[in-house]
Structure formats: structure tokens, C-alpha cells
Scaffold this active site. Sequence first.
Site, PDB file in Angstrom:
ATOM      1  N   PHE A  36      24.967  58.805  37.693  1.00  0.00           N
ATOM      2  CA  PHE A  36      26.037  58.232  36.892  1.00  0.00           C
ATOM      3  C   PHE A  36      27.268  58.332  37.804  1.00  0.00           C
ATOM      4  O   PHE A  36      27.230  59.041  38.800  1.00  0.00           O
ATOM      5  CB  PHE A  36      26.177  58.993  35.573  1.00  0.00           C
ATOM      6  CG  PHE A  36      24.958  58.850  34.661  1.00  0.00           C
ATOM      7  CD1 PHE A  36      24.037  57.818  34.848  1.00  0.00           C
ATOM      8  CD2 PHE A  36      24.717  59.758  33.633  1.00  0.00           C
ATOM      9  CE1 PHE A  36      22.917  57.683  34.011  1.00  0.00           C
ATOM     10  CE2 PHE A  36      23.614  59.630  32.792  1.00  0.00           C
ATOM     11  CZ  PHE A  36      22.709  58.599  32.986  1.00  0.00           C
ATOM     12  N   ARG A  37      28.316  57.609  37.540  1.00  0.00           N
ATOM     13  CA  ARG A  37      29.360  57.478  38.567  1.00  0.00           C
ATOM     14  C   ARG A  37      30.663  58.194  38.230  1.00  0.00           C
ATOM     15  O   ARG A  37      31.705  57.856  38.784  1.00  0.00           O
ATOM     16  CB  ARG A  37      29.620  55.989  38.829  1.00  0.00           C
ATOM     17  CG  ARG A  37      28.414  55.182  39.259  1.00  0.00           C
ATOM     18  CD  ARG A  37      27.757  55.739  40.510  1.00  0.00           C
ATOM     19  NE  ARG A  37      26.819  54.770  41.072  1.00  0.00           N
ATOM     20  CZ  ARG A  37      25.987  55.050  42.064  1.00  0.00           C
ATOM     21  NH1 ARG A  37      25.937  56.256  42.573  1.00  0.00           N
ATOM     22  NH2 ARG A  37      25.186  54.112  42.534  1.00  0.00           N
ATOM     23  N   ASN A  43      26.306  62.717  44.125  1.00  0.00           N
ATOM     24  CA  ASN A  43      27.089  61.846  45.015  1.00  0.00           C
ATOM     25  C   ASN A  43      28.125  61.014  44.259  1.00  0.00           C
ATOM     26  O   ASN A  43      28.171  59.798  44.370  1.00  0.00           O
ATOM     27  CB  ASN A  43      26.168  60.945  45.857  1.00  0.00           C
ATOM     28  CG  ASN A  43      25.230  60.094  45.031  1.00  0.00           C
ATOM     29  OD1 ASN A  43      24.862  60.461  43.909  1.00  0.00           O
ATOM     30  ND2 ASN A  43      24.846  58.944  45.564  1.00  0.00           N
ATOM     31  N   ASP A  78      15.953  56.978  39.388  1.00  0.00           N
ATOM     32  CA  ASP A  78      16.947  56.785  40.446  1.00  0.00           C
ATOM     33  C   ASP A  78      18.002  55.761  40.005  1.00  0.00           C
ATOM     34  O   ASP A  78      18.439  54.936  40.810  1.00  0.00           O
ATOM     35  CB  ASP A  78      16.262  56.351  41.754  1.00  0.00           C
ATOM     36  CG  ASP A  78      17.180  56.512  42.957  1.00  0.00           C
ATOM     37  OD1 ASP A  78      18.259  57.131  42.822  1.00  0.00           O
ATOM     38  OD2 ASP A  78      16.823  56.009  44.041  1.00  0.00           O
TER      39      ASP A  78
END
Length: 447
Positions: A66-67, A97, A306
Site C-alpha cells: 500500500f502506498r 517500500n 504483491d
Amino acid sequence: MPVFHDLALKNGSVVLADKTVQTTLYVRDGLISAIGENSTTHVADQTIECTGLTILPGVIDTQVHFREPGMEQNETLESGSRAAVLGGVTGVFEMPNTSPPTTTLETLNDKLNRARQHMWCDHAFYVGATADNADQCGLLESHQGVAGIKIFMGSSTGDLLVADDSLIERVLRSGHRRIAVHAEDEARLQERLSYRIENEPASHPIWRDDLTALQATQRLLTLARKTGRRVHVLHVTTSEELDLIAQHRDIASCEITPQHLTLTAEEAYPRLGTLAQMNPPIRSAAHRQALWRWLEQGLPDVIGSDHAPHGQDAKEKPYPQSPSGMPGVQTLVPIMLNHVAHHRLSLRRFVDLTSAGPQRLFGLVRKGRISVGYDADFTIVDLKARWTIEPRWLASRCGWSPFTGAHITGKPIGTMIRGHRVMWEGTLAKHPIGQPFRFEATEKPLS
Ligand code: DOR
């Protein structure tokens, strides 16, 4: 005297550890309180009729990106976990990341705080290994809400990278939990940059070739053996890696993705272009066939989607400026149920990969099986429903899926987490109720 429960799921086909039976499940205080008891002596405040539906242990997606923080235009913890529960997923392990990356106690706590009251499903966060935190990984992995340490041996989205053997060894020597690894050999990736052909996403698996993956996995297993540390190879894509992992089962586990089991280079790059670009890459039909063969042999241990959402604008950039990754948390269950419907794997093996497998590898507390005393986490599906994945069904902020238009047999109908009906027939509960997973390794010692 009647026995009281909060909820009864009546007459579903329930996948237990040893058999599938049509029965009634009872839930009290978020836990499974009884299975198959007589409805004259067992009463529940609420009953859900599940005739015709199949009740699986809650599906856990062991790899999502998730961002949040940093790239919320592509996904937030809320939107990504909403996509998860709409797709029948009850819990996720989220990758480090982000921006900033999850590499310190501070960034970890920030994620855990952001998740509170915003995530729809249960969750744990990976901490990324770096040169700076290599010797503190043991400490970082011991915090509640941590899935473990993640090593990127090859560079992918973001700048997390632990490429050298000496640094990897330091990370492996710090701590005890199973370490998750993105195994692509950075030196080989750098040597082969010229194999990327401008505007040719089909050159992606030529640049990031089989040997790039195999060499990294070989190095990793050597170091795992040397240090006695258990490792988990994420998204394996080649027969040769699985062959090798099969020789090190005492210390190595591995994951496979629905996309590598479903797409092939021959078909996907011409049809999807850069949308099919991910790391490690979608490979040839021959590789895909080998992955299915290995699946039958009992490798891999888990399925991770992913889920790696990138905006459509970014994906439309000409290769290789286009970023790698595709969304998948919402389509994991449908895509795999469709494979079940086509007899490519059994429903029992699917459960093994998505609930029993994660529990076994990572030591999740009270998760991964339908058993009295376990959390009442269920993925409730209609194995016979035929439908098409349409863009309006998708919740990811990235707004696209490589599987749009796919005709699917098998549909998630309900997502139940600790006894809460979080999703039913596409409708969400009022509020998200996701909580951090508990792991045996991070539980306080029993006094
Ligand atoms: O294709 C990928 N995308 N592979 C990764 O390892 C990272 C991911 C991302 O975060 O975009």
C-alpha cells in the site's frame, strides 16, 4: 440450559482442517465458539443463512504494497484494505517500500498509528533492512504488529536495497524470525541494463532474466545455511529456484503470486504492455507450467498478491520509464477460485496457501483455520458464481487491474473478521475494524 452465541452461520459448506462439511458455525466475542451444534440447545442473537456458500478460513495476503505514507495518490492503508475485504481477504502483510520507507521504530509506529481505525482488514507491517539498521533488525522485528524483516536484494520500486553478501549476512545474524526476501541479483541487473529495449516491455524478462532470480536465491540460501537463519523467498518465478528451495526446506519457504500462475510473457506483454511489467517479471508459458507443477509438489507455501498499485499515467510512460508492479489484493481470491473451478488446484490447497500456510510460516496467533477458539475470520465464497471482473468493482486508487474483463467462476460473497461482517455481497460495514495481527514471536512471555 441453552448455550448463547452472538452469531450463527447456518448450513454453509465449511472447510475444516480435515474435511469439508455442511454445518453451522457459531461465533461469540469474535471467536469461533462452536461448530455443528444442535440449534435447539445453541442459540444465537443473529443468524446468517449460508446454504449454497462455502466458508473458508480467512484469506491472508502475505504481500501487499500500500502506498501510505508518501504515495497516497496510488493507495492508502484505507483504500488498499478496502480493496482487500471487497475481494474476500481478511488480513494483509504490508511491505516497507513507502516514502519514507518503514525502516525505523518511528516509521513503523507511524504506520501502525495510521492503520488504527482506518484499515478494513487485520494487518502487519514488514520492516525494510538497510545498511543503517542491519544490526538493529532483531530489535525491530520484535515489535508487535511487525510481520518480519524484508530484504530487497535487487532494486525495485523505492530505494530499499541490501545487495552485498556481507550486509545480507549482518541482517540474517540480527534476530530470529523468518526473513522475507525479494531475490533478484542486483549486480546482474546492473550488468544487463542494456537488454532493456525502449518501448518494448517484452524485454523486461530478458533484462531481469531467470539467472537474475536464481543467482540471488542461491546466494541467499548459502547465507541462510551459514547463519542458520530461516528465509522466505517472495514471489518465486522459475522452476530452478523452486528446485533449489526444495533442497533447503528446513530453512527456506516461498511464495507464489496469482499473476505468475495466470499470465505468460507470450500473451501478456502484447496485450497489456507495461501494465504487465512487474519485478520479478512475468515469464514464459514454460515457466508458468513449471510453477503449477511445483504447486502440486507442495511448494510454494503461501500466495501473495504483491499488490503494487501505480497510477495509469505512470504506467503509460514508455518502457523502461514505466514503473514495475500491478494491483492484485482484490483479485487474488477470484483469480485463484477460478483456477480451482478449472481443477488446476484443489480448494484445500488454496486454503493451505492462503490461511494455514501463513499461520504455519509466520506463527500467527489464533488465525489460519476454522477451529473452536480461533478468531472468527472467514472468507465466504460462492464457488459456482460466474461473473466478469469489471473496473467499477475495483477499489484500488490506481484504478486498473491486469485482470479487468476476465471471466471468473467463483466469487467472494462475504468477508468476516473476528466475527464482524466487514463485507457482504459487495457492501461494506459502516466502519473499518482491522487490527494488527498477533505473532507467537512477539507475544509477551507467558507468566
Ligand atoms: O513489481 C514490483 N513492484 N515488485 C516489487 O518488488 C515492488 C513493487 C512495488 O512496490 O511497486
